[in-house]
Write a protein that holds these residues in place. Structure first.
Motif, PDB file in Angstrom:
ATOM      1  N   ALA A 191       0.829  -1.210   0.000  1.00 31.35           N
ATOM      2  CA  ALA A 191       0.000   0.000   0.000  1.00 31.35           C
ATOM      3  C   ALA A 191       0.862   1.258   0.000  1.00 31.35           C
ATOM      4  CB  ALA A 191      -0.919  -0.005   1.222  1.00 31.35           C
ATOM      5  N   THR A 192       1.932   1.249   0.781  1.00 33.97           N
ATOM      6  CA  THR A 192       2.816   2.426   0.847  1.00 33.97           C
ATOM      7  C   THR A 192       3.409   2.737  -0.518  1.00 33.97           C
ATOM      8  OG1 THR A 192       3.356   1.954   3.154  1.00 33.97           O
ATOM      9  CG2 THR A 192       4.863   3.384   1.944  1.00 33.97           C
ATOM     10  N   TRP A 193       3.878   1.727  -1.212  1.00 39.83           N
ATOM     11  CA  TRP A 193       4.500   1.974  -2.508  1.00 39.83           C
ATOM     12  C   TRP A 193       3.472   2.238  -3.595  1.00 39.83           C
ATOM     13  CZ3 TRP A 193       9.323   3.340  -3.367  1.00 39.83           C
ATOM     14  CH2 TRP A 193      10.227   3.172  -2.330  1.00 39.83           C
ATOM     15  N   ILE A 194       2.240   1.767  -3.429  1.00 40.02           N
ATOM     16  CA  ILE A 194       1.160   2.181  -4.341  1.00 40.02           C
ATOM     17  C   ILE A 194       0.950   3.685  -4.216  1.00 40.02           C
ATOM     18  CG2 ILE A 194      -1.353   2.114  -4.676  1.00 40.02           C
ATOM     19  CD1 ILE A 194      -1.248  -0.881  -4.108  1.00 40.02           C
ATOM     20  N   VAL A 195       0.916   4.172  -2.982  1.00 47.37           N
ATOM     21  CA  VAL A 195       0.704   5.606  -2.766  1.00 47.37           C
ATOM     22  C   VAL A 195       1.906   6.405  -3.282  1.00 47.37           C
ATOM     23  CG1 VAL A 195       0.365   7.392  -1.021  1.00 47.37           C
ATOM     24  CG2 VAL A 195      -0.852   5.218  -0.833  1.00 47.37           C
ATOM     25  N   VAL A 196       3.120   5.906  -3.052  1.00 46.20           N
ATOM     26  CA  VAL A 196       4.315   6.581  -3.590  1.00 46.20           C
ATOM     27  C   VAL A 196       4.195   6.717  -5.105  1.00 46.20           C
ATOM     28  CG1 VAL A 196       6.793   6.328  -4.017  1.00 46.20           C
ATOM     29  CG2 VAL A 196       5.871   5.897  -1.732  1.00 46.20           C
ATOM     30  N   LEU A 197       3.848   5.622  -5.769  1.00 47.92           N
ATOM     31  CA  LEU A 197       3.743   5.639  -7.227  1.00 47.92           C
ATOM     32  C   LEU A 197       2.606   6.545  -7.688  1.00 47.92           C
ATOM     33  CD1 LEU A 197       4.791   4.570  -9.904  1.00 47.92           C
ATOM     34  CD2 LEU A 197       3.343   2.543  -9.609  1.00 47.92           C
ATOM     35  N   GLY A 244       2.262   1.205 -14.178  1.00 45.90           N
ATOM     36  CA  GLY A 244       2.786   0.675 -12.924  1.00 45.90           C
ATOM     37  C   GLY A 244       1.726   0.572 -11.851  1.00 45.90           C
ATOM     38  N   LEU A 245       0.860   1.588 -11.773  1.00 47.64           N
ATOM     39  CA  LEU A 245      -0.223   1.554 -10.790  1.00 47.64           C
ATOM     40  C   LEU A 245      -1.195   0.410 -11.069  1.00 47.64           C
ATOM     41  CD1 LEU A 245      -0.983   5.341 -10.247  1.00 47.64           C
ATOM     42  CD2 LEU A 245      -0.285   3.685  -8.498  1.00 47.64           C
ATOM     43  N   ALA A 246      -1.492   0.173 -12.330  1.00 47.76           N
ATOM     44  CA  ALA A 246      -2.383  -0.935 -12.668  1.00 47.76           C
ATOM     45  C   ALA A 246      -1.818  -2.258 -12.169  1.00 47.76           C
ATOM     46  CB  ALA A 246      -2.604  -0.988 -14.175  1.00 47.76           C
ATOM     47  N   VAL A 247      -0.538  -2.471 -12.408  1.00 46.50           N
ATOM     48  CA  VAL A 247       0.097  -3.733 -11.994  1.00 46.50           C
ATOM     49  C   VAL A 247       0.191  -3.817 -10.479  1.00 46.50           C
ATOM     50  CG1 VAL A 247       2.229  -5.069 -12.069  1.00 46.50           C
ATOM     51  CG2 VAL A 247       1.374  -3.961 -14.148  1.00 46.50           C
ATOM     52  N   LEU A 248       0.640  -2.734  -9.824  1.00 45.76           N
ATOM     53  CA  LEU A 248       0.843  -2.773  -8.383  1.00 45.76           C
ATOM     54  C   LEU A 248      -0.482  -2.864  -7.628  1.00 45.76           C
ATOM     55  CD1 LEU A 248       3.209  -2.847  -6.494  1.00 45.76           C
ATOM     56  CD2 LEU A 248       3.145  -0.351  -6.331  1.00 45.76           C
ATOM     57  N   CYS A 249      -1.505  -2.147  -8.093  1.00 47.37           N
ATOM     58  CA  CYS A 249      -2.819  -2.256  -7.449  1.00 47.37           C
ATOM     59  C   CYS A 249      -3.410  -3.653  -7.643  1.00 47.37           C
ATOM     60  CB  CYS A 249      -3.776  -1.210  -8.009  1.00 47.37           C
ATOM     61  SG  CYS A 249      -3.452   0.474  -7.433  1.00 47.37           S
ATOM     62  N   GLY A 250      -3.201  -4.227  -8.824  1.00 46.47           N
ATOM     63  CA  GLY A 250      -3.668  -5.591  -9.050  1.00 46.47           C
ATOM     64  C   GLY A 250      -2.962  -6.571  -8.128  1.00 46.47           C
ATOM     65  N   VAL A 306       1.399   9.244  -6.146  1.00 43.85           N
ATOM     66  CA  VAL A 306       1.796  10.639  -5.970  1.00 43.85           C
ATOM     67  C   VAL A 306       2.795  11.047  -7.048  1.00 43.85           C
ATOM     68  CG1 VAL A 306       3.018  12.240  -4.440  1.00 43.85           C
ATOM     69  CG2 VAL A 306       1.290  10.684  -3.507  1.00 43.85           C
ATOM     70  N   ALA A 307       3.778  10.180  -7.302  1.00 49.00           N
ATOM     71  CA  ALA A 307       4.766  10.504  -8.334  1.00 49.00           C
ATOM     72  C   ALA A 307       4.117  10.666  -9.697  1.00 49.00           C
ATOM     73  CB  ALA A 307       5.832   9.398  -8.381  1.00 49.00           C
ATOM     74  N   THR A 308       3.117   9.855  -9.985  1.00 46.72           N
ATOM     75  CA  THR A 308       2.428   9.931 -11.281  1.00 46.72           C
ATOM     76  C   THR A 308       1.569  11.182 -11.378  1.00 46.72           C
ATOM     77  OG1 THR A 308       2.396   7.506 -11.428  1.00 46.72           O
ATOM     78  CG2 THR A 308       0.847   8.715 -12.820  1.00 46.72           C
ATOM     79  N   LEU A 309       0.786  11.431 -10.326  1.00 48.23           N
ATOM     80  CA  LEU A 309      -0.135  12.570 -10.357  1.00 48.23           C
ATOM     81  C   LEU A 309       0.598  13.909 -10.311  1.00 48.23           C
ATOM     82  CD1 LEU A 309      -2.900  11.170  -7.968  1.00 48.23           C
ATOM     83  CD2 LEU A 309      -3.126  11.588 -10.426  1.00 48.23           C
TER      84      LEU A 309
END
Length: 510
Positions: free
Chosen positions: A159-165, A182-188, A167-170
């Motif tokens: 979850a922490t690295w999903i949020v990091v990614l 990356g978010l699609a893969v990590l959230c999946g 924020v970096a994307t947005l």
């Protein structure tokens, strides 16, 4: 070119630049803090006895592939990814209590590193990131997850690295296509690891709607990434829904307010009072201060991350009956951030006040953290002590008798599987079907009474263990009287934390 020349040649320019970047604090501080957090969390993790849920992890991880697939298509599909990873770990490092739990300590380190990276996106100071890291290690919910052989510590890390990614994307620090992919893969992957982590998709959607320019394009990318994530996690999601009967017991278990006020993140009433005071202060900081990048940026992220999943699970207790405090472990890093924001504001106002507040927080967290490293901290389990008693007194050919009248997570027969070295040479006459031949993680045993009636107890000495949990167990059907009726006599009795161990001989003189 010879090997020696290749090794000793001067680095090229691009190699020098890469090495320089790897030495920068932006890399070394998160990595170092993560490693230190892992070591601190793992310290003493072998002391508490393993318990029922950890037995599910350990025994699932030790199955053959056909047996494992048979299990997860009937029960525990929601933990299948964790069990599969633990299978590899156990094959390499064994299944001792320390080995089983160390991956969770690693996950705590991964979480801490991610919190530092995330916090640094919003501030040039190192104080807030370090505060968040310290509070994450001290937070009893994360400390508990870090010394338990379950998937919950990894839900916090992912979850922490999903949020990091996110924020970096947005915030445009990554190319949009790469970031959303990356978010699609990590959230999946997160949703496959634990279904609750999938709720971060909603958090990311809120941030996409609130932040920056081109919100319509961001929302379109978010919708596409969310769809891909759900497709990737769909096998686990569908199996989890089909196996929902596993948690049907939650519908009959009352959820007091202390579950989410205390147990969810803080574990201790005193620390909960301090924690909620800091969370309230953090909300004020986010609402009042004018440091938009820090307070209204990072603060908004943490509030949504902690608040939305918690509000959903707590708000649907009476309808979905799907609440357990540890299901929300993945929101605990956000709580550490919010508490750090409040403390950082105190440091900015007056350093002595910030130092005093930090000392108060750590002191109030210490009792819960220390208690979680005690011998019987895991659900009151004393199976390590039970195994030690048998190992010290049993002889090859002795038999074991296990009480079957408590709920599965407390049945002491799991000690036989979790601490095999302590029971080497001891037989279990009650065994009907071993766990690896069943679709669930536990053995199938008949009762002591039935085994005694079938004359299965034939050894000169039997070690019988009866669970002694308040409100559980039915005294008039317990097994020791059945063994005594079969000609055995109690010659020793050990009163442990949650179990009674009896040594019975056919001859009263051993």
């Amino acid at each position: 070119m010879s090997t020696a020349l290749w090794v000793t040649r001067p680095p090229r320019a691009h190699e020098f630049q890469l090495r320089s970047r790897l030495r920068t604090p932006a890399v070394t501080v998160p990595a170092g803090a993560g490693a230190l957090a892992t070591l601190v969390t793992a310290l003493g993790s072998w002391i508490p006895s393993l318990w029922g849920d950890e037995a599910a992890s350990a025994l699932s991880a030790q199955r053959s592939l056909p047996s494992f697939l048979h299990e997860v298509t009937h029960v525990d599909a929601v933990h299948a990814v964790y069990y599969a990873a633990l299978h590899v770990w156990v094959a390499l490092f064994g299944a001792s209590a320390f080995s089983l739990r160390f991956p969770s300590a690693i996950a705590t380190g991964v979480t801490v590193a991610g919190l530092i990276v995330l916090s640094r996106m919003f501030t040039a100071s190192w104080r807030l990131p370090i505060l968040a890291a310290v509070l994450a290690v001290a937070l009893p919910r994360l400390d508990f997850a870090g010394i338990e052989a379950r998937s919950y510590a990894w839900t916090a890390a992912v979850a922490t690295w999903i949020v990091v990614l996110a924020v970096a994307t947005l915030r445009g620090r990554l190319p949009a296509s790469a970031g959303w992919a990356g978010l699609a893969v990590l959230c999946g992957a997160g949703a496959a690891l634990n279904l609750m982590v999938g709720s971060l998709i909603a958090v990311i959607g809120c941030l996409a709607a609130l932040w920056g320019r081109g919100r319509r394009a961001q929302l379109a990318r978010w919708a596409a990434a969310s769809a891909v994530a759900l497709v990737l996690a769909s096998p686990i999601v569908l199996l989890g829904l089909l196996e929902r009967h596993q948690v049907a017991f939650l519908a009959h278990r009352p959820v007091p307010a202390t579950a989410w006020l205390v147990d969810q993140w803080f574990h201790d009433p005193l620390f909960a009072a301090v924690g909620w005071l800091l969370l309230g202060a953090a909300v004020v900081v986010v609402a009042v201060r004018r440091d938009a990048a820090l307070d209204r940026g990072l603060g908004l992220v943490a509030l949504l991350w902690a608040g939305l999943p918690s509000a959903f699970l707590i708000g649907t207790i009476s309808t979905l009956h799907n609440y357990a405090a540890r299901y929300l472990t993945f929101t605990a890093p956000a709580v550490a951030i919010l508490m750090a924001l409040a403390l950082d504001a105190a440091f900015r106002s007056w350093r002595p006040a910030g130092a005093a507040a930090l000392a108060l927080v750590l002191a109030s967290a210490a009792p819960a953290d220390l208690a979680q490293h005690g011998p019987n901290a895991e659900n009151g389990s004393d199976w390590a002590q039970f195994g030690a008693v048998v190992a010290a007194h049993a002889r090859p050919g002795d038999q074991l008798a296990f009480d079957e009248v408590v709920r599965p997570s407390r049945r002491p027969e799991s000690a036989w599987r979790l601490y095999p070295a302590d029971f080497r040479g001891d037989a279990v006459p009650q065994l009907i079907t071993p766990y690896w031949q069943r679709h669930t993680w536990s053995d199938e045993l008949m009762t002591i009474q039935d085994a005694a009636a079938q004359h299965r107890f034939t050894a000169a000495t039997v070690f019988a263990v009866e669970a002694d949990f308040p409100g559980e167990g039915v005294v008039d059907v317990r097994g020791v009287p059945s063994l005594e009726a079969s000609g055995y006599h109690v010659v020793e009795h050990w009163k442990l934390h949650s179990d009674d161990v009896y040594m019975l001989d056919r001859d009263p003189v051993r």
